[in-house]
Motif scaffolding. Structure first.
Motif, PDB file in Angstrom:
ATOM      1  N   ARG A  54      -2.775   1.517   6.062  1.00  0.00           N
ATOM      2  CA  ARG A  54      -4.098   0.712   5.219  1.00  0.00           C
ATOM      3  C   ARG A  54      -4.707   0.191   6.692  1.00  0.00           C
ATOM      4  N   LEU A  99     -10.901   6.487   1.814  1.00  0.00           N
ATOM      5  CA  LEU A  99      -9.806   6.269   2.246  1.00  0.00           C
ATOM      6  C   LEU A  99     -10.034   4.735   2.884  1.00  0.00           C
ATOM      7  N   THR A 102      -8.367   0.984   8.531  1.00  0.00           N
ATOM      8  CA  THR A 102      -9.477  -0.001   8.738  1.00  0.00           C
ATOM      9  C   THR A 102      -9.570  -0.272  10.018  1.00  0.00           C
ATOM     10  N   LEU A 118     -10.801   2.093   0.351  1.00  0.00           N
ATOM     11  CA  LEU A 118      -9.626   1.806  -0.618  1.00  0.00           C
ATOM     12  C   LEU A 118      -8.638   0.719   0.308  1.00  0.00           C
ATOM     13  N   SER A 119      -8.354   1.127   1.350  1.00  0.00           N
ATOM     14  CA  SER A 119      -7.575   0.425   2.254  1.00  0.00           C
ATOM     15  C   SER A 119      -8.157  -1.041   2.409  1.00  0.00           C
ATOM     16  N   HIS A 120      -9.355  -1.090   2.580  1.00  0.00           N
ATOM     17  CA  HIS A 120      -9.860  -2.545   2.580  1.00  0.00           C
ATOM     18  C   HIS A 120      -9.508  -3.230   1.465  1.00  0.00           C
ATOM     19  N   LEU A 150      -5.169   9.572  -0.690  1.00  0.00           N
ATOM     20  CA  LEU A 150      -6.358   8.888  -1.594  1.00  0.00           C
ATOM     21  C   LEU A 150      -5.596   8.470  -3.122  1.00  0.00           C
TER      22      LEU A 150
END
Lengths: 234, 234
Positions: A91, B134, A95, B137-139, A134
């Motif tokens: 993750r 992606l 980001t 969602l990671s955030h 995902l």
DNA sequence: CGCCCGGTTGAAGCTCTTCAACTAGTGTGG
DNA sequence: CCACACTAGTTGAAGAGCTTCAACCGGGCG
């Protein structure tokens, strides 16, 4: 042996990371393999640290890894325990924000490491891999909702019982027989979100009821089903 | 006007869904536009229901949407409040598991709806869109960690204050002046994870301190900075 | 009109935390 | 090798904080 009831309770709280590699074409698997390299850590080693910039992605091969968040006020929360087969750190790699959490080795840990650049390239050039990620991330959402509701308005005893069952499943993957949970009281307290004293008292009750056997920081669940039955409806 | 301190506190707890469309090529934007169709809901309408199979993805255009999880024992948790610009329902569209949560309209709601099939096609044929999802969602993971630690070992007053500041930011996007939070006590209680009575008592204290003005279910924060200051370190 | 739900307040009680004290391991330096 | 310091683990007592139960008011709806 773990009953269906216990297994499906645990399913509510653990990630399904088998999906990451599911159905990937051979070339993709090969690329993943060739860009990852093995790293080793000892019990208690810091794998990455809250506040640092992310370096890459880790695939856990052996041992366990605990994820810890420390609030500005110094309050520690044990967010998750990874077991072999799980991926972590991806993750942050996506980001590129600084790590909000620390990852710490439990027991001897072996990981395959993929650098940020290689990982991003993997995603861009392998759509099926990207799609699997995902789906995996989406599934994790469900886990968080359950975890949130676990922390809310459930008694310490209930939370401890559930956390012990989760830990049992995690430590089971280390392959020792019988399965023993090696976990300090402070860690256990940070995992269930209460004080150390409350944790100890709840644990003593389970001990008195004959549900668990405790020697120092090693905890053995004598009967997972019996522990499950003591919870009542969640 | 919201101070930097208040704004950065709120940032810890809300999703950044602007990223979903960020930097998408014109053709992708066009496809998204052409496969979505407008739907309208009234205050309290069920947009989708826990237990049902997912139908598709929603992009919130106006109004607010609350996400509610009900545990097997009947315990409700108000998981999240979406505001215009946010996407929701896409996690279920990806995993195709039955909905674990319900989505309910707050005020008059307009959404753009994309069916599961169109959404999956979008992901498969538009890699930049897939990549944005992606990252988004990671955030969200970061948000959940913070949320978890918020629910753990913070007092009801502190949790209420933070939740009110979050709600203030959400309701502000509806554009009314002055910003008013229209929220029933049961919803507020499920949001902060305590009983209705505790919620009422904490709210009364804020009222007595002159931090908020309450009339029925409409709550107005008189001074966000003062409310923030009352929290102490989180 | 009566009923039900939302909102509010009070009193009692339970759960969990806090503080304090003590024991048992574990590692470090003289 | 032992003294010591430090952390982990445990238990007790006191008290804060939250829940529970009960009662009451008010407004909207059948």
């Amino acid at each position: 042996m773990m009953s269906d009831q216990v297994a499906s309770l645990i399913d509510l709280f653990v990630f399904k990371h088998q999906r990451v590699l599911e159905g990937l074409p051979q070339p993709t698997l090969h690329v993943i393999d060739s860009c990852s390299n093995r790293r080793r850590f000892q019990n208690g080693d810091l794998i990455f640290k809250q506040g640092d910039s992310p370096k890459g992605v880790f695939i856990l091969k052996s041992g366990l890894v605990k994820i810890v968040y420390t609030s500005p006020a110094g309050q520690r929360t044990l967010v998750y325990i990874y077991k072999p087969g799980d991926w972590f750190g991806y993750r942050q790699a996506l980001t590129m924000d600084n790590n909000q959490i620390s990852a710490i080795a439990i027991e001897k840990v072996e990981v395959d490491f993929i650098s940020n650049d290689d990982f991003i390239k993997l995603i861009e050039e392998h759509p099926k891999f990207s799609h699997n990620l995902l789906v995996t991330l989406s599934h994790e959402f469900t886990i968080w909702v359950k975890r949130l509701s676990l922390f809310t308005r459930l008694s310490v005893k209930t939370r401890l019982a559930i956390c012990l069952l989760i830990l049992h499943e995690r430590f089971k993957s280390l392959g020792q027989e019988p399965t023993v949970i090696l976990f300090s009281r402070p860690d256990l307290a940070d995992f269930i979100g209460v004080t150390i004293e409350s944790t100890v008292r709840a644990l003593s009750e389970f001990k008195a009821q004959g549900l668990v056997a405790v020697r120092g920081r090693s905890i053995r669940i004598k009967d997972t089903q019996a522990l499950y039955d003591s919870i009542g409806e969640v």
